[in-house]
Motif scaffolding. Structure first.
Motif, PDB file in Angstrom:
ATOM      1  N   VAL A   1       0.836  -1.200   0.000  1.00  0.00           N
ATOM      2  CA  VAL A   1       0.000   0.000   0.000  1.00  0.00           C
ATOM      3  C   VAL A   1       0.874   1.254   0.000  1.00  0.00           C
ATOM      4  CG1 VAL A   1      -1.683   1.335   1.322  1.00  0.00           C
ATOM      5  CG2 VAL A   1      -1.957  -1.144   1.099  1.00  0.00           C
TER       6      VAL A   1
ATOM      7  N   THR B   1       2.303   1.763  -3.458  1.00  0.00           N
ATOM      8  CA  THR B   1       1.317   2.288  -4.406  1.00  0.00           C
ATOM      9  C   THR B   1       1.093   3.777  -4.178  1.00  0.00           C
ATOM     10  OG1 THR B   1      -0.555   1.693  -2.964  1.00  0.00           O
ATOM     11  CG2 THR B   1       0.136   0.077  -4.626  1.00  0.00           C
TER      12      THR B   1
ATOM     13  N   VAL C   1      -0.710   5.882  -7.164  1.00  0.00           N
ATOM     14  CA  VAL C   1      -1.880   5.073  -7.497  1.00  0.00           C
ATOM     15  C   VAL C   1      -3.073   5.597  -6.691  1.00  0.00           C
ATOM     16  CG1 VAL C   1      -2.886   2.756  -7.396  1.00  0.00           C
ATOM     17  CG2 VAL C   1      -0.469   3.048  -7.976  1.00  0.00           C
TER      18      VAL C   1
ATOM     19  N   LEU D   1      -6.045   5.828  -4.238  1.00  0.00           N
ATOM     20  CA  LEU D   1      -6.341   4.995  -3.074  1.00  0.00           C
ATOM     21  C   LEU D   1      -7.493   4.042  -3.356  1.00  0.00           C
ATOM     22  CD1 LEU D   1      -5.824   4.314  -0.097  1.00  0.00           C
ATOM     23  CD2 LEU D   1      -7.377   6.185   0.521  1.00  0.00           C
TER      24      LEU D   1
ATOM     25  N   THR E   1      -6.295   0.900  -4.983  1.00  0.00           N
ATOM     26  CA  THR E   1      -5.618   0.037  -4.003  1.00  0.00           C
ATOM     27  C   THR E   1      -6.641  -0.716  -3.162  1.00  0.00           C
ATOM     28  OG1 THR E   1      -3.833   1.668  -3.885  1.00  0.00           O
ATOM     29  CG2 THR E   1      -3.880  -0.024  -2.185  1.00  0.00           C
TER      30      THR E   1
ATOM     31  N   ARG F   1      -7.323  -4.853  -2.841  1.00  0.00           N
ATOM     32  CA  ARG F   1      -7.390  -5.607  -1.585  1.00  0.00           C
ATOM     33  C   ARG F   1      -8.597  -6.545  -1.544  1.00  0.00           C
ATOM     34  NH1 ARG F   1      -8.326  -8.582   1.724  1.00  0.00           N
ATOM     35  NH2 ARG F   1      -8.091  -8.447   4.001  1.00  0.00           N
TER      36      ARG F   1
ATOM     37  N   PHE G   1      -5.215   2.290   5.232  1.00  0.00           N
ATOM     38  CA  PHE G   1      -4.536   2.363   3.934  1.00  0.00           C
ATOM     39  C   PHE G   1      -4.014   3.773   3.699  1.00  0.00           C
ATOM     40  CE2 PHE G   1      -5.801  -1.390   1.004  1.00  0.00           C
ATOM     41  CZ  PHE G   1      -5.419  -2.272   1.992  1.00  0.00           C
TER      42      PHE G   1
ATOM     43  N   SER H   1       0.141   5.154   3.548  1.00  0.00           N
ATOM     44  CA  SER H   1       0.721   5.929   2.458  1.00  0.00           C
ATOM     45  C   SER H   1       1.422   7.198   2.930  1.00  0.00           C
ATOM     46  CB  SER H   1      -0.365   6.291   1.429  1.00  0.00           C
ATOM     47  OG  SER H   1      -1.338   7.141   2.004  1.00  0.00           O
TER      48      SER H   1
ATOM     49  N   LEU I   1       0.097  -3.422  -6.711  1.00  0.00           N
ATOM     50  CA  LEU I   1      -1.321  -3.698  -6.467  1.00  0.00           C
ATOM     51  C   LEU I   1      -1.584  -5.198  -6.372  1.00  0.00           C
ATOM     52  CD1 LEU I   1      -2.943  -1.084  -8.867  1.00  0.00           C
ATOM     53  CD2 LEU I   1      -3.153  -1.128  -6.375  1.00  0.00           C
TER      54      LEU I   1
ATOM     55  N   VAL J   1      -0.538  -6.323  -3.019  1.00  0.00           N
ATOM     56  CA  VAL J   1      -1.541  -5.961  -2.008  1.00  0.00           C
ATOM     57  C   VAL J   1      -2.670  -6.982  -1.989  1.00  0.00           C
ATOM     58  CG1 VAL J   1      -3.322  -4.267  -1.396  1.00  0.00           C
ATOM     59  CG2 VAL J   1      -1.033  -3.485  -2.041  1.00  0.00           C
TER      60      VAL J   1
END
Length: 288
Positions: A20, A23, A28, A30, A33, A37, A79, A83, A207, A210
């Motif tokens: 995460v 990413t 990327v 959110l 992501t 998941r 998440f 980040s 990704l 993840v």
């Protein structure tokens, strides 16, 4: 030795957190992501349920709604924290959930039946969180810290709904399925699909990591709690924090100082003791 599945689960969840964070650094969205998941679990469980002719009808729509509402919120918040915060710090904030559960049980208990041991573990946990945060958090990260603590609160509420679902005899795989469906739908609805075309090949690898690590971690944690010792599993899950700190050192050179290490140790001890007290109380109640 079934509880040792929790060691693998802890490693996988720490790896998911690292994915995460990667990413986020690769810009990327959110929402994408979040989809990564949830989607693998949705596909795997759906195909398995169809092939084995298992029903997808839940036993309580209300409990699933509450579990998914708070569980998905906790996932989105943590998440975001992964980040923008050091990996170990974000993991520590999310794993305050057991401490919040212990505090809630203490507050709700009758005055003569309050477990002061549980209260002391909660106090140790919160002091330890302060030790983790104070030396390593910058002024522009306080909002993320607050959201991280909120993720712990939401995870605690979600865990209590899981316990209620377990009492109803709800299947673990079905609970995971609906949680993954909700997470995937939330990600899909909030995603600006035009941004997907700009995602790099390196980001797609992150990704994929993840999604796969989250799915394997979920399966392992289900195996650990289903066939292993609940107390040992509850304690071993805090290895996620240790793995997250080590990955933070390895990939981002986020080396904690002594005070942070002591705080992390305190959170792990407090969470483990709180989980032990909870299992002890449950066993005592079932035997009377």
């Amino acid at each position: 030795m079934q509880s040792l599945w929790m060691v693998l689960a802890s490693f996988m969840f720490a790896l998911m957190g690292a994915g995460v964070k990667f990413t986020g650094e690769l810009n990327v969205p959110l929402a994408l992501t979040i989809i990564a998941r949830g989607l693998p679990s949705v596909l795997l469980i759906f195909v398995w349920a169809i092939l084995t002719k298992h029903s997808l009808r839940p036993k309580s729509f209300k409990l699933h709604f509450l579990r998914n509402l708070f569980g998905a919120t906790a996932l989105i918040l943590v998440f975001y924290c992964y980040s923008v915060l050091p990996l170990g710090t974000a993991a520590t904030l999310n794993y305050t959930s057991s401490i919040f559960i212990g505090l809630w049980v203490f507050i709700k208990a009758d005055e003569g039946k309050r477990d002061w041991f549980r209260f002391l573990t909660c106090l140790l946990g919160f002091v330890s969180v302060l030790m983790v945060l104070r030396p390593s958090i910058h002024d522009d990260q306080y909002v993320a810290v607050f959201l991280g603590l909120c993720s712990g609160v939401c995870a605690a509420v979600a865990m209590m709904q899981l316990r209620s679902l377990g009492r109803l005899g709800e299947s673990t795989w079905l609970t995971v399925f609906y949680f993954s469906v909700v997470v995937t739908v939330i990600g899909a609805v909030s995603l600006e699909w035009s941004a997907v075309s700009s995602v790099s090949a390196q980001a797609w690898v992150a990704l994929l990591a993840v999604g796969l690590s989250g799915m394997v971690g979920q399966l392992c944690i289900t195996k650990a709690y289903g066939a292993g010792s609940p107390i040992l599993s509850a304690v071993l899950q805090y290895l996620t924090i240790v793995f997250a700190v080590l990955m933070g050192v390895l990939f981002w050179e986020d080396v904690p100082d002594v005070l942070v290490w002591l705080g992390i140790a305190g959170v792990i001890v407090a969470g483990g003791l709180s989980a032990w007290a909870t299992v002890r109380q449950v066993n005592k109640s079932s035997s009377t």
